[in-house]
Design an enzyme around this catalytic site. Structure first.
Site, PDB file in Angstrom:
ATOM      1  N   ASP A  27      85.254  33.283  55.924  1.00  0.00           N
ATOM      2  CA  ASP A  27      86.123  32.144  55.599  1.00  0.00           C
ATOM      3  C   ASP A  27      86.555  31.504  56.914  1.00  0.00           C
ATOM      4  OD1 ASP A  27      88.103  30.373  54.916  1.00  0.00           O
ATOM      5  OD2 ASP A  27      89.299  31.801  53.767  1.00  0.00           O
ATOM      6  N   HIS A  49      66.339  40.401  65.541  1.00  0.00           N
ATOM      7  CA  HIS A  49      66.557  41.699  64.899  1.00  0.00           C
ATOM      8  C   HIS A  49      66.575  42.868  65.891  1.00  0.00           C
ATOM      9  CE1 HIS A  49      67.248  44.171  61.565  1.00  0.00           C
ATOM     10  NE2 HIS A  49      66.361  43.701  60.713  1.00  0.00           N
TER      11      HIS A  49
END
Length: 432
Positions: free
Chosen positions: A379, A154
Protein backbone atom coordinates in the site's frame (compact mmCIF):
# COMPACT_ATOMS: atom_id res chain seq x y z
CA UNK A 1 -2.53 -5.61 -28.51
CA UNK A 2 -2.85 -2.65 -26.18
CA UNK A 3 -1.06 0.58 -27.05
CA UNK A 4 1.64 1.58 -24.62
CA UNK A 5 3.52 4.88 -24.45
CA UNK A 6 6.58 5.36 -22.26
CA UNK A 7 6.51 8.83 -20.69
CA UNK A 8 9.76 8.81 -18.72
CA UNK A 9 12.61 6.49 -17.81
CA UNK A 10 14.76 7.13 -14.74
CA UNK A 11 17.65 5.31 -13.10
CA UNK A 12 16.95 5.78 -9.39
CA UNK A 13 20.03 5.64 -7.17
CA UNK A 14 20.29 5.34 -3.36
CA UNK A 15 19.38 8.52 -1.46
CA UNK A 16 22.77 8.63 0.27
CA UNK A 17 26.16 6.94 0.02
CA UNK A 18 26.11 3.17 0.55
CA UNK A 19 28.86 0.57 1.11
CA UNK A 20 30.77 -0.15 -2.09
CA UNK A 21 31.49 -3.79 -1.40
CA UNK A 22 31.38 -6.99 -3.42
CA UNK A 23 28.69 -9.19 -1.90
CA UNK A 24 29.33 -12.94 -1.82
CA UNK A 25 26.54 -15.12 -3.27
CA UNK A 26 25.67 -18.64 -2.19
CA UNK A 27 25.23 -21.77 -4.29
CA UNK A 28 21.47 -21.28 -3.89
CA UNK A 29 21.80 -17.89 -5.60
CA UNK A 30 23.74 -19.56 -8.41
CA UNK A 31 20.99 -22.15 -8.86
CA UNK A 32 18.46 -19.54 -9.96
CA UNK A 33 17.76 -19.12 -13.69
CA UNK A 34 19.15 -16.01 -15.40
CA UNK A 35 16.07 -13.84 -15.74
CA UNK A 36 14.22 -11.04 -13.99
CA UNK A 37 11.42 -12.62 -11.96
CA UNK A 38 8.22 -10.90 -13.21
CA UNK A 39 5.28 -9.86 -11.05
CA UNK A 40 2.47 -7.34 -11.46
CA UNK A 41 0.30 -5.39 -9.03
CA UNK A 42 -3.01 -3.78 -10.06
CA UNK A 43 -4.59 -0.81 -8.24
CA UNK A 44 -8.06 0.69 -8.69
CA UNK A 45 -8.35 4.51 -8.82
CA UNK A 46 -9.18 6.32 -5.59
CA UNK A 47 -10.07 9.73 -7.04
CA UNK A 48 -7.05 11.35 -5.37
CA UNK A 49 -5.36 14.11 -7.36
CA UNK A 50 -1.89 12.78 -6.52
CA UNK A 51 -2.72 9.11 -7.23
CA UNK A 52 0.61 7.27 -7.38
CA UNK A 53 2.59 10.48 -7.75
CA UNK A 54 5.80 9.43 -9.47
CA UNK A 55 8.03 11.91 -7.65
CA UNK A 56 7.02 10.60 -4.22
CA UNK A 57 7.42 7.02 -5.45
CA UNK A 58 10.93 7.69 -6.75
CA UNK A 59 11.96 9.54 -3.59
CA UNK A 60 10.76 6.65 -1.41
CA UNK A 61 12.53 4.24 -3.75
CA UNK A 62 15.82 6.13 -3.42
CA UNK A 63 15.48 6.07 0.37
CA UNK A 64 14.68 2.34 0.61
CA UNK A 65 17.68 1.56 -1.62
CA UNK A 66 19.94 2.71 1.22
CA UNK A 67 19.27 -0.29 3.51
CA UNK A 68 18.64 -2.53 0.46
CA UNK A 69 21.78 -1.24 -1.30
CA UNK A 70 22.69 -4.53 -3.06
CA UNK A 71 19.55 -4.06 -5.17
CA UNK A 72 21.09 -0.92 -6.69
CA UNK A 73 24.26 -2.79 -7.71
CA UNK A 74 25.20 -4.95 -10.66
CA UNK A 75 26.22 -8.58 -11.08
CA UNK A 76 29.86 -9.38 -11.71
CA UNK A 77 32.24 -12.32 -11.34
CA UNK A 78 35.16 -12.80 -8.98
CA UNK A 79 38.57 -14.18 -10.02
CA UNK A 80 37.18 -17.72 -9.85
CA UNK A 81 34.30 -16.89 -12.17
CA UNK A 82 31.76 -17.01 -9.34
CA UNK A 83 28.84 -14.57 -9.35
CA UNK A 84 28.80 -11.74 -6.85
CA UNK A 85 27.01 -8.41 -6.47
CA UNK A 86 29.07 -5.31 -7.13
CA UNK A 87 27.39 -2.82 -4.78
CA UNK A 88 28.21 0.18 -6.97
CA UNK A 89 24.95 2.11 -6.45
CA UNK A 90 24.30 2.41 -10.19
CA UNK A 91 20.59 2.28 -9.46
CA UNK A 92 17.33 0.60 -10.46
CA UNK A 93 15.23 1.32 -13.52
CA UNK A 94 11.94 3.20 -12.99
CA UNK A 95 9.66 3.55 -16.03
CA UNK A 96 6.47 5.61 -16.26
CA UNK A 97 4.07 4.60 -19.03
CA UNK A 98 0.49 5.19 -20.06
CA UNK A 99 -1.97 3.14 -22.09
CA UNK A 100 -5.41 3.51 -23.64
CA UNK A 101 -6.40 0.19 -22.00
CA UNK A 102 -8.40 -0.19 -18.79
CA UNK A 103 -7.72 -2.59 -15.94
CA UNK A 104 -10.72 -4.73 -16.90
CA UNK A 105 -9.06 -5.45 -20.26
CA UNK A 106 -6.80 -7.82 -18.32
CA UNK A 107 -9.80 -9.91 -17.22
CA UNK A 108 -8.83 -12.47 -14.61
CA UNK A 109 -5.16 -11.31 -14.63
CA UNK A 110 -3.81 -14.49 -16.22
CA UNK A 111 -0.04 -14.02 -16.82
CA UNK A 112 -0.34 -13.53 -20.59
CA UNK A 113 2.30 -12.03 -22.91
CA UNK A 114 0.15 -8.86 -22.93
CA UNK A 115 0.46 -8.59 -19.15
CA UNK A 116 4.21 -9.07 -19.38
CA UNK A 117 4.38 -5.77 -21.30
CA UNK A 118 3.57 -4.05 -18.01
CA UNK A 119 7.11 -4.94 -16.85
CA UNK A 120 10.18 -3.33 -18.48
CA UNK A 121 12.08 -5.55 -20.88
CA UNK A 122 15.73 -6.03 -19.91
CA UNK A 123 18.52 -5.79 -22.48
CA UNK A 124 21.10 -8.37 -21.42
CA UNK A 125 23.25 -8.11 -24.57
CA UNK A 126 25.88 -6.02 -22.79
CA UNK A 127 26.71 -8.75 -20.25
CA UNK A 128 25.79 -9.26 -16.61
CA UNK A 129 27.35 -6.00 -15.40
CA UNK A 130 25.39 -3.85 -17.84
CA UNK A 131 21.80 -4.14 -16.64
CA UNK A 132 19.96 -3.19 -13.42
CA UNK A 133 18.99 -5.91 -10.96
CA UNK A 134 15.56 -4.35 -10.47
CA UNK A 135 13.27 -2.88 -13.13
CA UNK A 136 9.97 -1.20 -12.27
CA UNK A 137 7.15 0.18 -14.38
CA UNK A 138 4.13 2.21 -13.32
CA UNK A 139 1.53 2.07 -16.09
CA UNK A 140 -1.40 4.51 -15.89
CA UNK A 141 -4.65 3.17 -17.42
CA UNK A 142 -7.42 5.09 -19.13
CA UNK A 143 -9.83 4.13 -16.32
CA UNK A 144 -7.67 5.94 -13.74
CA UNK A 145 -6.18 2.77 -12.27
CA UNK A 146 -2.65 1.57 -12.71
CA UNK A 147 -0.29 -1.36 -12.54
CA UNK A 148 3.11 -1.72 -10.94
CA UNK A 149 5.28 -4.15 -12.87
CA UNK A 150 8.32 -5.58 -11.08
CA UNK A 151 11.23 -7.47 -12.61
CA UNK A 152 13.83 -8.67 -10.06
CA UNK A 153 16.99 -10.53 -11.09
CA UNK A 154 16.51 -13.99 -9.61
CA UNK A 155 20.16 -14.52 -8.65
CA UNK A 156 19.78 -11.58 -6.25
CA UNK A 157 16.53 -12.36 -4.43
CA UNK A 158 13.79 -14.94 -4.02
CA UNK A 159 10.10 -14.14 -3.64
CA UNK A 160 10.25 -13.53 0.10
CA UNK A 161 13.16 -11.09 -0.26
CA UNK A 162 11.56 -9.36 -3.22
CA UNK A 163 8.32 -8.80 -1.32
CA UNK A 164 10.22 -7.54 1.72
CA UNK A 165 11.76 -4.91 -0.57
CA UNK A 166 8.53 -3.85 -2.31
CA UNK A 167 6.51 -3.77 0.92
CA UNK A 168 9.25 -1.75 2.66
CA UNK A 169 9.26 0.67 -0.29
CA UNK A 170 5.49 1.09 0.02
CA UNK A 171 5.83 1.75 3.77
CA UNK A 172 8.44 4.40 3.01
CA UNK A 173 6.11 6.01 0.45
CA UNK A 174 3.44 6.29 3.18
CA UNK A 175 5.91 8.08 5.45
CA UNK A 176 6.91 5.19 7.71
CA UNK A 177 10.49 4.35 8.55
CA UNK A 178 11.88 0.90 7.83
CA UNK A 179 11.00 -1.31 10.80
CA UNK A 180 13.01 -4.43 9.98
CA UNK A 181 16.08 -3.94 7.74
CA UNK A 182 17.19 -6.76 5.46
CA UNK A 183 19.79 -9.25 6.70
CA UNK A 184 22.46 -9.01 4.00
CA UNK A 185 25.15 -11.49 5.15
CA UNK A 186 24.74 -14.51 2.89
CA UNK A 187 27.63 -16.41 4.47
CA UNK A 188 25.07 -18.13 6.71
CA UNK A 189 24.66 -20.35 3.63
CA UNK A 190 28.33 -21.28 3.34
CA UNK A 191 28.97 -25.01 2.89
CA UNK A 192 30.54 -27.02 5.67
CA UNK A 193 34.32 -27.37 5.68
CA UNK A 194 34.91 -29.76 4.06
CA UNK A 195 31.58 -30.18 2.23
CA UNK A 196 30.03 -33.53 3.14
CA UNK A 197 26.72 -34.34 1.45
CA UNK A 198 24.94 -37.22 3.18
CA UNK A 199 21.99 -37.76 0.79
CA UNK A 200 21.65 -38.71 -2.87
CA UNK A 201 19.75 -35.53 -3.85
CA UNK A 202 17.51 -36.94 -6.54
CA UNK A 203 16.24 -33.40 -7.15
CA UNK A 204 19.38 -32.75 -9.20
CA UNK A 205 19.24 -35.94 -11.25
CA UNK A 206 17.80 -35.71 -14.79
CA UNK A 207 13.99 -35.67 -14.65
CA UNK A 208 11.86 -38.44 -16.18
CA UNK A 209 11.28 -38.20 -19.93
CA UNK A 210 8.32 -39.34 -21.98
CA UNK A 211 8.40 -43.06 -22.79
CA UNK A 212 7.04 -42.57 -26.30
CA UNK A 213 9.40 -41.61 -29.11
CA UNK A 214 7.50 -38.55 -30.32
CA UNK A 215 9.78 -35.49 -30.10
CA UNK A 216 8.99 -32.93 -27.42
CA UNK A 217 7.36 -29.85 -28.88
CA UNK A 218 8.90 -26.45 -28.26
CA UNK A 219 7.45 -23.78 -25.99
CA UNK A 220 5.70 -21.99 -28.88
CA UNK A 221 2.29 -23.45 -28.08
CA UNK A 222 2.20 -22.79 -24.33
CA UNK A 223 -1.13 -21.51 -23.05
CA UNK A 224 -1.44 -19.66 -19.74
CA UNK A 225 -4.55 -19.43 -17.59
CA UNK A 226 -5.69 -18.66 -14.09
CA UNK A 227 -8.31 -20.74 -12.28
CA UNK A 228 -10.10 -19.88 -9.05
CA UNK A 229 -10.50 -22.57 -6.39
CA UNK A 230 -13.20 -21.68 -3.86
CA UNK A 231 -13.06 -22.48 -0.17
CA UNK A 232 -15.94 -24.91 -0.70
CA UNK A 233 -14.03 -26.74 -3.45
CA UNK A 234 -10.98 -27.00 -1.19
CA UNK A 235 -13.14 -28.44 1.60
CA UNK A 236 -14.58 -30.98 -0.84
CA UNK A 237 -11.05 -32.06 -1.80
CA UNK A 238 -10.11 -32.38 1.87
CA UNK A 239 -13.21 -34.51 2.48
CA UNK A 240 -12.17 -36.77 -0.40
CA UNK A 241 -8.83 -37.32 1.35
CA UNK A 242 -10.74 -39.31 4.01
CA UNK A 243 -11.67 -41.99 1.46
CA UNK A 244 -10.71 -45.63 2.06
CA UNK A 245 -10.34 -45.15 5.80
CA UNK A 246 -7.55 -42.57 5.65
CA UNK A 247 -7.46 -40.55 8.88
CA UNK A 248 -4.45 -38.29 8.16
CA UNK A 249 -5.18 -34.57 7.88
CA UNK A 250 -3.52 -32.90 4.89
CA UNK A 251 -2.90 -29.18 4.40
CA UNK A 252 -4.63 -27.16 1.69
CA UNK A 253 -1.38 -27.10 -0.27
CA UNK A 254 -0.79 -30.85 -0.03
CA UNK A 255 -4.35 -31.65 -1.16
CA UNK A 256 -4.51 -29.05 -3.92
CA UNK A 257 -1.05 -29.95 -5.25
CA UNK A 258 -2.08 -33.63 -5.27
CA UNK A 259 -5.25 -32.76 -7.20
CA UNK A 260 -3.30 -30.62 -9.71
CA UNK A 261 -0.78 -33.44 -10.22
CA UNK A 262 -3.54 -35.98 -10.92
CA UNK A 263 -5.34 -33.58 -13.28
CA UNK A 264 -2.16 -32.84 -15.23
CA UNK A 265 -1.51 -36.54 -15.70
CA UNK A 266 -5.04 -36.98 -17.07
CA UNK A 267 -4.92 -33.88 -19.29
CA UNK A 268 -1.57 -34.92 -20.75
CA UNK A 269 -2.82 -38.46 -21.36
CA UNK A 270 0.18 -40.05 -19.61
CA UNK A 271 0.36 -43.85 -19.82
CA UNK A 272 0.07 -45.77 -16.55
CA UNK A 273 3.76 -46.76 -16.52
CA UNK A 274 5.00 -43.20 -17.14
CA UNK A 275 7.10 -41.70 -14.36
CA UNK A 276 6.23 -38.11 -13.50
CA UNK A 277 8.14 -35.78 -11.18
CA UNK A 278 6.74 -32.90 -9.15
CA UNK A 279 9.03 -30.02 -8.12
CA UNK A 280 8.07 -27.91 -5.10
CA UNK A 281 9.96 -24.68 -4.40
CA UNK A 282 10.61 -24.77 -0.64
CA UNK A 283 11.74 -21.85 1.54
CA UNK A 284 14.52 -23.00 3.85
CA UNK A 285 14.61 -20.01 6.22
CA UNK A 286 12.61 -21.68 9.00
CA UNK A 287 13.81 -25.22 8.19
CA UNK A 288 17.51 -24.58 8.79
CA UNK A 289 18.96 -24.79 12.31
CA UNK A 290 19.37 -22.26 13.66
CA UNK A 291 16.66 -20.68 11.50
CA UNK A 292 17.71 -17.85 9.21
CA UNK A 293 16.22 -14.43 9.92
CA UNK A 294 12.85 -14.11 8.10
CA UNK A 295 14.31 -10.97 6.48
CA UNK A 296 17.41 -12.79 5.16
CA UNK A 297 17.99 -11.14 1.76
CA UNK A 298 18.87 -13.58 -1.00
CA UNK A 299 17.75 -16.98 -2.25
CA UNK A 300 16.89 -19.68 0.28
CA UNK A 301 14.87 -21.81 -2.13
CA UNK A 302 15.41 -25.57 -2.16
CA UNK A 303 13.77 -28.08 -4.51
CA UNK A 304 11.52 -30.71 -2.98
CA UNK A 305 10.90 -33.48 -5.52
CA UNK A 306 8.37 -36.29 -5.65
CA UNK A 307 8.31 -39.09 -8.25
CA UNK A 308 5.32 -41.34 -8.93
CA UNK A 309 3.79 -43.42 -11.71
CA UNK A 310 0.99 -41.65 -13.57
CA UNK A 311 -1.21 -44.74 -13.35
CA UNK A 312 -0.95 -44.89 -9.57
CA UNK A 313 -1.68 -41.18 -9.21
CA UNK A 314 -4.81 -41.51 -11.33
CA UNK A 315 -6.16 -44.79 -9.96
CA UNK A 316 -5.52 -44.29 -6.26
CA UNK A 317 -7.40 -41.91 -3.91
CA UNK A 318 -6.17 -38.32 -3.67
CA UNK A 319 -4.54 -39.01 -0.31
CA UNK A 320 -1.98 -41.22 -2.07
CA UNK A 321 -0.47 -38.26 -3.96
CA UNK A 322 -0.88 -36.01 -0.91
CA UNK A 323 0.98 -38.50 1.28
CA UNK A 324 3.90 -38.65 -1.15
CA UNK A 325 4.05 -34.82 -1.19
CA UNK A 326 4.00 -34.68 2.62
CA UNK A 327 6.68 -37.36 2.90
CA UNK A 328 8.96 -35.37 0.60
CA UNK A 329 8.36 -32.07 2.42
CA UNK A 330 9.10 -33.70 5.79
CA UNK A 331 12.47 -34.79 4.39
CA UNK A 332 13.47 -31.12 3.99
CA UNK A 333 15.00 -30.63 7.44
CA UNK A 334 18.27 -29.01 8.46
CA UNK A 335 20.33 -32.12 7.74
CA UNK A 336 18.94 -32.46 4.23
CA UNK A 337 19.25 -28.75 3.42
CA UNK A 338 22.85 -28.53 4.69
CA UNK A 339 23.65 -31.64 2.67
CA UNK A 340 22.10 -29.92 -0.38
CA UNK A 341 24.41 -26.92 0.00
CA UNK A 342 27.43 -29.21 0.34
CA UNK A 343 26.33 -31.29 -2.67
CA UNK A 344 25.99 -28.19 -4.84
CA UNK A 345 29.34 -26.82 -3.67
CA UNK A 346 31.07 -29.95 -4.98
CA UNK A 347 29.53 -29.75 -8.46
CA UNK A 348 32.01 -28.72 -11.18
CA UNK A 349 29.38 -26.75 -13.14
CA UNK A 350 26.23 -25.54 -11.40
CA UNK A 351 24.77 -24.16 -14.62
CA UNK A 352 23.87 -27.67 -15.83
CA UNK A 353 21.66 -28.12 -12.76
CA UNK A 354 19.72 -24.85 -13.10
CA UNK A 355 15.97 -25.28 -13.53
CA UNK A 356 14.52 -24.55 -16.96
CA UNK A 357 12.04 -25.67 -19.63
CA UNK A 358 13.52 -29.18 -19.52
CA UNK A 359 12.66 -29.45 -15.81
CA UNK A 360 8.92 -28.84 -15.83
CA UNK A 361 7.75 -29.94 -19.28
CA UNK A 362 5.60 -33.01 -19.85
CA UNK A 363 5.59 -35.45 -18.03
CA UNK A 364 6.83 -33.31 -15.12
CA UNK A 365 5.58 -30.22 -13.34
CA UNK A 366 6.37 -27.54 -10.80
CA UNK A 367 3.92 -26.12 -8.24
CA UNK A 368 5.07 -23.05 -6.33
CA UNK A 369 2.93 -21.73 -3.50
CA UNK A 370 2.75 -17.98 -2.84
CA UNK A 371 -0.09 -18.48 -0.36
CA UNK A 372 1.93 -17.57 2.73
CA UNK A 373 3.72 -14.63 1.13
CA UNK A 374 2.53 -11.07 1.92
CA UNK A 375 1.41 -10.31 -1.64
CA UNK A 376 -1.18 -7.67 -0.76
CA UNK A 377 0.71 -5.43 1.69
CA UNK A 378 2.11 -3.03 -0.93
CA UNK A 379 0.00 0.00 0.00
CA UNK A 380 1.82 3.09 -1.27
CA UNK A 381 -0.75 5.42 0.28
CA UNK A 382 -3.66 4.79 -2.07
CA UNK A 383 -4.86 1.40 -0.86
CA UNK A 384 -3.88 -2.21 -1.30
CA UNK A 385 -3.66 -3.87 -4.72
CA UNK A 386 -6.73 -5.66 -6.06
CA UNK A 387 -4.47 -8.31 -7.54
CA UNK A 388 -0.84 -9.39 -7.37
CA UNK A 389 0.58 -12.34 -9.26
CA UNK A 390 3.25 -13.55 -11.67
CA UNK A 391 3.79 -11.36 -14.71
CA UNK A 392 4.51 -14.36 -16.90
CA UNK A 393 5.01 -18.12 -16.81
CA UNK A 394 8.20 -19.01 -18.61
CA UNK A 395 7.90 -22.78 -18.77
CA UNK A 396 5.26 -25.33 -19.73
CA UNK A 397 4.29 -27.35 -16.67
CA UNK A 398 5.01 -24.58 -14.15
CA UNK A 399 2.25 -23.21 -11.92
CA UNK A 400 1.69 -20.89 -8.96
CA UNK A 401 -0.89 -21.11 -6.17
CA UNK A 402 -1.97 -17.60 -5.11
CA UNK A 403 -3.95 -16.36 -2.10
CA UNK A 404 -7.17 -14.37 -2.36
CA UNK A 405 -6.91 -10.58 -2.24
CA UNK A 406 -9.97 -10.45 0.02
CA UNK A 407 -8.87 -13.26 2.36
CA UNK A 408 -12.00 -15.35 1.82
CA UNK A 409 -10.28 -18.73 1.84
CA UNK A 410 -10.27 -19.11 -1.94
CA UNK A 411 -7.10 -19.68 -3.94
CA UNK A 412 -6.07 -19.08 -7.54
CA UNK A 413 -3.94 -21.28 -9.75
CA UNK A 414 -1.83 -19.59 -12.44
CA UNK A 415 -0.56 -22.23 -14.85
CA UNK A 416 1.27 -22.77 -18.12
CA UNK A 417 0.43 -25.85 -20.19
CA UNK A 418 0.45 -26.94 -23.80
CA UNK A 419 -2.60 -25.54 -25.57
CA UNK A 420 -3.95 -28.99 -26.37
CA UNK A 421 -3.84 -29.92 -22.67
CA UNK A 422 -5.30 -26.76 -21.08
CA UNK A 423 -9.01 -27.36 -21.77
CA UNK A 424 -8.75 -30.96 -20.57
CA UNK A 425 -6.93 -29.79 -17.44
CA UNK A 426 -9.67 -27.25 -16.66
CA UNK A 427 -12.32 -29.97 -17.02
CA UNK A 428 -10.54 -32.32 -14.63
CA UNK A 429 -9.62 -29.53 -12.18
CA UNK A 430 -13.28 -28.73 -11.53
CA UNK A 431 -14.50 -32.33 -11.47
CA UNK A 432 -13.99 -32.59 -7.74
Amino acid sequence: MIKMKVKETTMVKPWEETPGEALWMSVLDHMMPSFHMPSVYFYRPTGADNFFNSNSLKQALAKILVPFYPMAGRLCRDHNGRLQINCNAEGVLFVEAETDAVIDDFGDFAPTPEQKRLIPAVDVSGGISSYPLLVLQVTYFKCGGLSLGVGMEHHVADGASGLHFVNSWSDMARGFNLTIPPFLDRTLLLPRDPPCPTFDHIEYQPPPTMKNTKPQTTSDNIAVAIFKITKEQLNTLKAKSKEDGNSTYYSSYEILAAHIWKCKCKARGLPDDQETQLYIATDGRSRLEPPLPPVFFGNVIFSTTVIALAGELQSKPIWYAASKIRESLLRMDNNYLRSTIDYLELQPDLSVLVRGAHTFRCPNLGITSWVRLPLYEADFGWGRPIFMGPGGILFEGLSYILPSSVNNGSLSLAIGLKQEHMKKFEKWLYEI
